[in-house]
Design an enzyme around this catalytic site. Sequence first.
Site, PDB file in Angstrom:
ATOM      1  N   ALA A   1     -13.647 -15.214 -17.813  1.00  0.00           N
ATOM      2  CA  ALA A   1     -13.593 -14.232 -18.899  1.00  0.00           C
ATOM      3  C   ALA A   1     -14.641 -13.162 -18.639  1.00  0.00           C
ATOM      4  CB  ALA A   1     -13.870 -14.936 -20.226  1.00  0.00           C
ATOM      5  N   LYS A   8       5.367  -8.786  -4.701  1.00  0.00           N
ATOM      6  CA  LYS A   8       4.043  -8.158  -4.845  1.00  0.00           C
ATOM      7  C   LYS A   8       3.755  -7.822  -6.316  1.00  0.00           C
ATOM      8  CE  LYS A   8       0.217  -6.073  -4.104  1.00  0.00           C
ATOM      9  NZ  LYS A   8      -1.009  -6.790  -3.808  1.00  0.00           N
ATOM     10  N   LYS A  49     -15.786  -4.659  -8.802  1.00  0.00           N
ATOM     11  CA  LYS A  49     -16.132  -6.070  -8.609  1.00  0.00           C
ATOM     12  C   LYS A  49     -17.181  -6.145  -7.514  1.00  0.00           C
ATOM     13  CE  LYS A  49     -12.536  -7.298  -5.331  1.00  0.00           C
ATOM     14  NZ  LYS A  49     -11.520  -8.260  -5.002  1.00  0.00           N
ATOM     15  N   CYS A 108      -5.639  -1.502  -8.030  1.00  0.00           N
ATOM     16  CA  CYS A 108      -4.348  -2.212  -7.977  1.00  0.00           C
ATOM     17  C   CYS A 108      -3.854  -2.727  -9.330  1.00  0.00           C
ATOM     18  CB  CYS A 108      -4.442  -3.369  -6.998  1.00  0.00           C
ATOM     19  SG  CYS A 108      -4.600  -2.802  -5.299  1.00  0.00           S
TER      20      CYS A 108
HETATM   21  N1  LIG Z   1      -7.095  -1.499  -2.148  1.00  0.00           N
HETATM   22  C1  LIG Z   1      -6.582  -2.714  -2.298  1.00  0.00           C
HETATM   23  O1  LIG Z   1      -7.291  -3.699  -2.582  1.00  0.00           O
HETATM   24  C2  LIG Z   1      -5.109  -2.935  -2.107  1.00  0.00           C
HETATM   25  C3  LIG Z   1      -4.619  -4.253  -1.955  1.00  0.00           C
HETATM   26  C4  LIG Z   1      -3.254  -4.443  -1.788  1.00  0.00           C
HETATM   27  C5  LIG Z   1      -2.389  -3.359  -1.821  1.00  0.00           C
HETATM   28  N2  LIG Z   1      -2.897  -2.086  -1.995  1.00  0.00           N
HETATM   29  C6  LIG Z   1      -1.954  -0.973  -1.997  1.00  0.00           C
HETATM   30  O2  LIG Z   1      -2.036  -0.309  -0.732  1.00  0.00           O
HETATM   31  C7  LIG Z   1      -1.819   1.096  -0.893  1.00  0.00           C
HETATM   32  C8  LIG Z   1      -3.000   1.856  -0.314  1.00  0.00           C
HETATM   33  O3  LIG Z   1      -4.150   1.548  -1.072  1.00  0.00           O
HETATM   34  P1  LIG Z   1      -5.611   1.882  -0.537  1.00  0.00           P
HETATM   35  O4  LIG Z   1      -6.566   1.228  -1.475  1.00  0.00           O
HETATM   36  O5  LIG Z   1      -5.707   1.603   0.908  1.00  0.00           O
HETATM   37  O6  LIG Z   1      -5.636   3.468  -0.751  1.00  0.00           O
HETATM   38  P2  LIG Z   1      -6.689   4.478  -0.132  1.00  0.00           P
HETATM   39  O7  LIG Z   1      -6.715   5.639  -1.060  1.00  0.00           O
HETATM   40  O8  LIG Z   1      -7.955   3.782   0.196  1.00  0.00           O
HETATM   41  O9  LIG Z   1      -6.025   4.926   1.247  1.00  0.00           O
HETATM   42  C9  LIG Z   1      -4.852   5.704   1.323  1.00  0.00           C
HETATM   43  C10 LIG Z   1      -4.987   6.622   2.521  1.00  0.00           C
HETATM   44  O10 LIG Z   1      -3.753   7.315   2.741  1.00  0.00           O
HETATM   45  C11 LIG Z   1      -4.054   8.627   3.182  1.00  0.00           C
HETATM   46  N3  LIG Z   1      -2.880   9.484   2.988  1.00  0.00           N
HETATM   47  C12 LIG Z   1      -2.382  10.010   1.857  1.00  0.00           C
HETATM   48  N4  LIG Z   1      -1.264  10.729   2.116  1.00  0.00           N
HETATM   49  C13 LIG Z   1      -1.054  10.625   3.449  1.00  0.00           C
HETATM   50  C14 LIG Z   1      -0.049  11.125   4.329  1.00  0.00           C
HETATM   51  N5  LIG Z   1       0.977  11.868   3.869  1.00  0.00           N
HETATM   52  N6  LIG Z   1      -0.128  10.830   5.634  1.00  0.00           N
HETATM   53  C15 LIG Z   1      -1.146  10.072   6.098  1.00  0.00           C
HETATM   54  N7  LIG Z   1      -2.134   9.566   5.326  1.00  0.00           N
HETATM   55  C16 LIG Z   1      -2.083   9.847   4.012  1.00  0.00           C
HETATM   56  C17 LIG Z   1      -5.257   9.011   2.334  1.00  0.00           C
HETATM   57  O11 LIG Z   1      -5.964  10.103   2.920  1.00  0.00           O
HETATM   58  C18 LIG Z   1      -6.052   7.696   2.354  1.00  0.00           C
HETATM   59  O12 LIG Z   1      -6.964   7.661   3.431  1.00  0.00           O
HETATM   60  C19 LIG Z   1      -1.595   1.308  -2.388  1.00  0.00           C
HETATM   61  O13 LIG Z   1      -0.220   1.293  -2.651  1.00  0.00           O
HETATM   62  C20 LIG Z   1      -2.248   0.102  -3.017  1.00  0.00           C
HETATM   63  O14 LIG Z   1      -1.682  -0.227  -4.264  1.00  0.00           O
HETATM   64  C21 LIG Z   1      -4.228  -1.863  -2.128  1.00  0.00           C
END
Ligand SMILES: NC(=O)c1ccc[n+]([C@@H]2O[C@H](COP(=O)([O-])OP(=O)(O)OC[C@H]3O[C@@H](n4cnc5c(N)ncnc54)[C@H](O)[C@@H]3O)[C@@H](O)[C@H]2O)c1
Length: 438
Positions: free
Chosen positions: A258, A210, A326, A266
């Site tokens: 570009a 990843k 984006k 991320c």
């Molecule tokens: N957003 C993207 O495009 C994307 C793509 C691939 C990977 N990721 C990865 O996925 C992960 C999540 O990203 P995201 O964009 O969904 O974040 P986000 O902030 O949209 O969602 C995270 C959620 O987790 C909840 N949360 C926090 N602590 C918690 C707990 N202790 N128990 C239960 N829920 C809890 C928050 O309230 C929130 O709703 C990150 O590590 C990110 O890097 C994100």
Amino acid sequence: MKLAVIGVGHVGLVTAACMAADGHEVVGLDTDTSKVDSLRAGTVPWYEPDLQELVDKGAAAGFISYTTDFSEALDGVDVAFICVGTPMMDNGSPNLSYVQSVASSIARHARHPLVVVEKSTVPVRTGERIRQTLALESMAHGGEMHEVVSNPEFLREGTAIEDTLRPDRVVVGADSEHAHGVMRALYQPLLDRHGCPYVATDVKTAELIKHASNAFLATKISFINAVARICELAGADVEQVADAMGFDHRIGRAFLDAGLGYGGSCFPKDVEAFIHIAAELGYDFGMLRETDRINREAKAWPLHQLRRLLWNVNDKEIAVLGVAFKPGTDDVREAPAIEVVDALLDDGANVRLHDPVALDNVRERWPEVSFCGGVEEALRGAHAVITCTEWDEYAAITPERLRELLAYPVVVDARNVWSAEGLRKAGFTVASVGSPLT
Ligand SMILES: NC(=O)c1ccc[n+]([C@@H]2O[C@H](COP(=O)([O-])OP(=O)(O)OC[C@H]3O[C@@H](n4cnc5c(N)ncnc54)[C@H](O)[C@@H]3O)[C@@H](O)[C@H]2O)c1
């Protein structure tokens, strides 16, 4: 199968909806009660194409429910996905306290052994830490021994449903045959339907896949942005360079646009996190520090150009088109436009901001900005326009209409939304990324 998705944000809710679409029974848990209330009431509280419809379908079929209670979420499930945020801390390393907190809660509340899946993006060896936390909590509370799996997520906001239903590959890292078997069974409906590569590895390798993928894509963006700077100085055209490079199947055209650099929740944090974990392991990943430096330079480019074209920016009316990081999303986390608007305000400009979906996410940040409901409202009478997000509706504005609306014929096209040549022919002074600066 029955599964729990812990953290129903951008990744978790999409995971839940897509797993439900493949016939799994999913309980989504979040500690944010307003999010859970909204989802229970049937409303997805952010913008992502097709997500609302898929969530509605899953709920109507009885395959998705929501809770804030760990005991309820884990009752009878085979697999628990950890999908909480891993935001960047000041030193560049990711904050893994949410991940650890979820692992502790799982150990305290699960009444049978589970496969615990890290879907959040985490540095290599986080699986070991999750396993340690689960073991310590289980020993303290007489709980069960759980297995840990890495199943990184590659979805892109704006096309998250398509990316998840029809991924390029599924990566699963596990350290036991049993865990691999459970994950394979979970993904079998997707593989039957879609037939993409299924990459089975150990946990550490999956974690590294990843970070390596995101760091590579970010580097591709910074590479073409560096080439754009050279094109501007030499009088060449970066889009033609990128097109011709892209015809080479070893290179590919994707991520060679570009522009204003990468943003979002991320790439910036994953690049920093990869640099950080590499250093912790004893390797200086200098190439990624340069990727990050070029990205910062890309975000500073619009104001630099504006000053060149307008001289003083203070008290000028500047239309800024787009604030989402984006098109296709209302997410403004680490959006390059944020730095552009902050810099304009520091310079004393009057900013008129338009975005088709993301304005509500920045209203409180900038009380002094004029938020425009329509793009023409932002452009009318402005001394210059800067494009920050390449929404289709901006590309549809003709040079003639732009000329009628703007007070001065000055364009800083940081996303190459328009043809620089077309604008010049219509009498504009233009700064377009990677084309000769006039
Ligand atoms: N957003 C993207 O495009 C994307 C793509 C691939 C990977 N990721 C990865 O996925 C992960 C999540 O990203 P995201 O964009 O969904 O974040 P986000 O902030 O949209 O969602 C995270 C959620 O987790 C909840 N949360 C926090 N602590 C918690 C707990 N202790 N128990 C239960 N829920 C809890 C928050 O309230 C929130 O709703 C990150 O590590 C990110 O890097 C994100």
